[in-house]
Design a protein around this motif. Sequence first.
Motif, short mmCIF file in Angstrom:
data_model
loop_
_atom_site.label_atom_id
_atom_site.label_comp_id
_atom_site.label_asym_id
_atom_site.label_seq_id
_atom_site.Cartn_x
_atom_site.Cartn_y
_atom_site.Cartn_z
N GLY A 212 0.82 -1.22 0.00
CA GLY A 212 0.00 0.00 0.00
C GLY A 212 0.84 1.26 0.00
N ILE A 213 1.91 1.27 0.79
CA ILE A 213 2.79 2.45 0.83
C ILE A 213 3.52 2.62 -0.50
N LEU A 214 3.94 1.51 -1.08
CA LEU A 214 4.64 1.58 -2.37
C LEU A 214 3.72 2.09 -3.48
N LEU A 215 2.44 1.75 -3.39
CA LEU A 215 1.47 2.29 -4.36
C LEU A 215 1.41 3.81 -4.28
N ILE A 216 1.44 4.33 -3.06
CA ILE A 216 1.44 5.78 -2.87
C ILE A 216 2.74 6.38 -3.40
N VAL A 217 3.86 5.69 -3.16
CA VAL A 217 5.17 6.20 -3.56
C VAL A 217 5.29 6.29 -5.07
N PHE A 218 4.91 5.20 -5.77
CA PHE A 218 5.12 5.14 -7.22
C PHE A 218 3.89 5.54 -8.02
N GLY A 219 2.71 5.40 -7.43
CA GLY A 219 1.50 5.76 -8.15
C GLY A 219 1.15 4.78 -9.25
N ALA A 220 1.80 3.60 -9.28
CA ALA A 220 1.53 2.61 -10.31
C ALA A 220 1.69 1.22 -9.70
N GLU A 359 4.99 1.55 -15.62
CA GLU A 359 3.99 2.54 -15.17
C GLU A 359 2.56 2.02 -15.27
N LYS A 360 2.39 0.74 -15.64
CA LYS A 360 1.05 0.18 -15.77
C LYS A 360 0.34 0.13 -14.41
N GLY A 361 -0.99 0.17 -14.49
CA GLY A 361 -1.78 0.11 -13.26
C GLY A 361 -1.71 1.40 -12.48
N ARG A 362 -1.72 2.52 -13.18
CA ARG A 362 -1.60 3.81 -12.49
C ARG A 362 -2.79 4.07 -11.59
N VAL A 363 -2.50 4.58 -10.43
CA VAL A 363 -3.55 4.95 -9.48
C VAL A 363 -4.10 6.32 -9.90
N PRO A 364 -5.42 6.42 -10.11
CA PRO A 364 -5.99 7.70 -10.55
C PRO A 364 -5.56 8.86 -9.65
N PHE A 365 -5.29 10.00 -10.27
CA PHE A 365 -4.87 11.24 -9.59
C PHE A 365 -3.47 11.11 -8.99
N LEU A 366 -3.25 10.02 -8.23
CA LEU A 366 -1.97 9.86 -7.56
C LEU A 366 -0.84 9.68 -8.57
N GLY A 367 -1.08 8.82 -9.59
CA GLY A 367 -0.06 8.60 -10.60
C GLY A 367 0.26 9.87 -11.36
N ARG A 368 -0.78 10.67 -11.66
CA ARG A 368 -0.55 11.92 -12.39
C ARG A 368 0.25 12.89 -11.54
N ALA A 369 -0.08 12.93 -10.25
CA ALA A 369 0.66 13.83 -9.35
C ALA A 369 2.11 13.42 -9.25
N LYS A 370 2.38 12.11 -9.28
CA LYS A 370 3.75 11.63 -9.19
C LYS A 370 4.54 12.04 -10.42
N ARG A 371 3.90 12.00 -11.58
CA ARG A 371 4.61 12.34 -12.81
C ARG A 371 4.90 13.83 -12.88
#
Length: 769
Positions: A212-220, A359-371
């Motif tokens: 869960g934390i890694l999902l927040i870190v990478f956004g994907a 970058e597959k499986g991007r988390v909505p909003f979070l992945g965009r913010a990471k990029r």
Amino acid sequence: MADTGRLERPRGIAARAGSWSARHRWAAVGGWVLLVILALAVGSMTGRVDVTDSEQVPGESGRVSKILDEAGIDDAAGETVLIQAKGGQTNDGQAKGGGLTADDPAFRKAVDAVMAGVRDTGQVTALRSPYETKTISADRRSALVQFEMRGDAEKAADHIQPVLDAVDQARDGHQDLRIEEFGDASGQKAFDDAFGDDFTQAEYSALPVALGILLIVFGALVAALLPVLLAMTAFLATTGLVAVVSHWVHMSDTANSVMLLVGLAVGVDYCLFYLRREREERAAGRDAQTALRVAAATSGRAILVSGVTVIVAMAGMLFTGIAEFKAMGLATLMVVAVAMVGSVTVLPALLSLLGERVEKGRVPFLGRAKRRGGTESRVWRAVLRPVLRRPKLSLALAGGALIALAVPAVGMNTANLTMDQEFGDRLPVVTAYNHIDEAFPGGSDPARVVVKADDIDAAPVRDALARFRTEAVAKGASKGPVEVTVHHKQNVAVVEVPLIGGSDEGKAEKSLDVLRNEVRPATLGAVDGVDAPIGGSTASSKDFNDKLGSAVTPVFAFVVVFAFLLMLMSFRSLTIAVTSIVLNLLSVGAAYGILTAVFQHGWGAGLVGAEGVGAIVSWLPLFLFVILFGLSMDYHVFVVSRIREARLAGRTTKDAVVHGVVTTAGVVTSAAVIMVAVFSIFGTLSMQSMKQMGVGLAAAVLIDATVIRGVLLPAVMSLLGERNWYLPKWLGWLPDLAHDEPAPAQRPTVLVGASPRLEADERPRHARV
């Protein structure tokens, strides 16, 4: 514009391994999968050999188990049922209130009911009545029914339930009496029921929390799964390898749990270091192949240096001479080695295979913010401004705060926690143990003297045994009864001595000293050819603590000296080596202080759901030192490597510090958050020793990743300036583990309010610092 410029031939093991893996990606991935499968298969075929009772505890206590094992005498699981008038007794043995006595018919009926009930289960043997063994208290209000469980003592907990039910039934039929059971099997079952699920849940919770934390870190999702995948495959491979090695160095379940924790921590860390650097280089415009090569040459090298340092720290546990520590040390250094190898081999291959698909499986909003967010940490840049503007003040405040946190550790009291301290009064077996100990001090957990002779029936030996029984009471070590069981065929006798002091460890140890140093030399020790080691719970605790105490200095010295030498050779700087050791010791000291304040003095214990039990469990300080020193070096090597890299690229020392901290802050913070979360899970367990371990580890990692890396390290390096890279000429003969890959010059990072001018006298004097 993409940087397609060709880099020089890779230098260093990590760079060459990463380059080869990227070119032969299927071979690298296939080789790793094959390694994991083969390791598990071989480990499954060989089986794991665990430490035995005789290995578990050093000194005389270990010799007790060894003699019994060699003689083929099974150490059966003993059980005791207390029948007691509910009026009880005071501390001086006087009756308080009314109630039945052992001479009353109703009391005798209760004893008979207990004996008949447990006998009918068919699970017990050596059933003894208190009227036969004279295990009746002086006030006649308490009596003990004693028996042993049939079969293997280690499996007795699986068969104890019918016996517990029989005792409960007897209690229901005699409401005017207290009827309680305590023993090896009942205690183990209570422990398994109460805390077994806790351990399982904690271990299984670690993976989802990390993911869960890694999902927040990478956004994907794919990028988040890579570190967990690496950590778990490294753990699985090591599980198989450990099973093979256990035939030489025996293992344990505890070692397996610690191996999981450390394997998850370093596996995730190493993957984070590598993956974030690769993504950073691609975001800067490099092509995929070049980004991988740069990550291999930089983060890959940092992983190798960090991994070897952690391995050295874990190896320190091998020098304790304690089987459990040796098992933990070997298992953890093996999982670190496997994770390290996987990070510099299969990880580059996977990144090469995945390419943009990472970058597959991007988390909505979070992945965009990471990029959009870039690679530098705005938070840590804001922290660094005042730190580098006033480094002396920052050093004084942060260093003073950590020293203040460490002060309580000066009065740290270590001890093997009693059942009350470990479990509280939540478990019925703990209450039963306390009631038995009050009525029969030491009777619930007597000292065991194993007497081995050429002829156990010889007159001098029989006379010595008789005098030992008498002197044990006469010298004040026991109030009796002292029971002797002779195994004629094996020429072995087992003497059980209830120690005065009982659950009071200090008083019980004094009674043990009387037995060992006064009673035994004058009786059994005076007969030639007789070996009579004294064991039992009190003896085991003392022998363990004595052995542990003698191991502290050599273990500390080994870890510190070898870590110092590794840092010296890896960074070619005496200053970096010294400051690294000092900062890590400071974080360990602060963790010790927090542990002492919370668990010994009870300051703020309620905030972490703990209790001030008055002591730190004896094995924890050494264990924490080794684990924390290794994990602290993990971050330190990564941050300092980035600072050094920037310095070699032409930045000033201060600018290199800024660049190194702000570009690694995200990775270090993410890795720290994962470790703090995982360790905190163990801090929620009910056992005080596990809670102490979890809180100690979590606090230390949090301090290390924030105060040490974000404030003290930048302040110290800023104050030292060019002296950071000082290496005396007379140390020039040391092996050079630097092997830096030349990196293109980078645009200096400028702090707000700082001068952008690069001072001529601050430029590097030579290519290799």
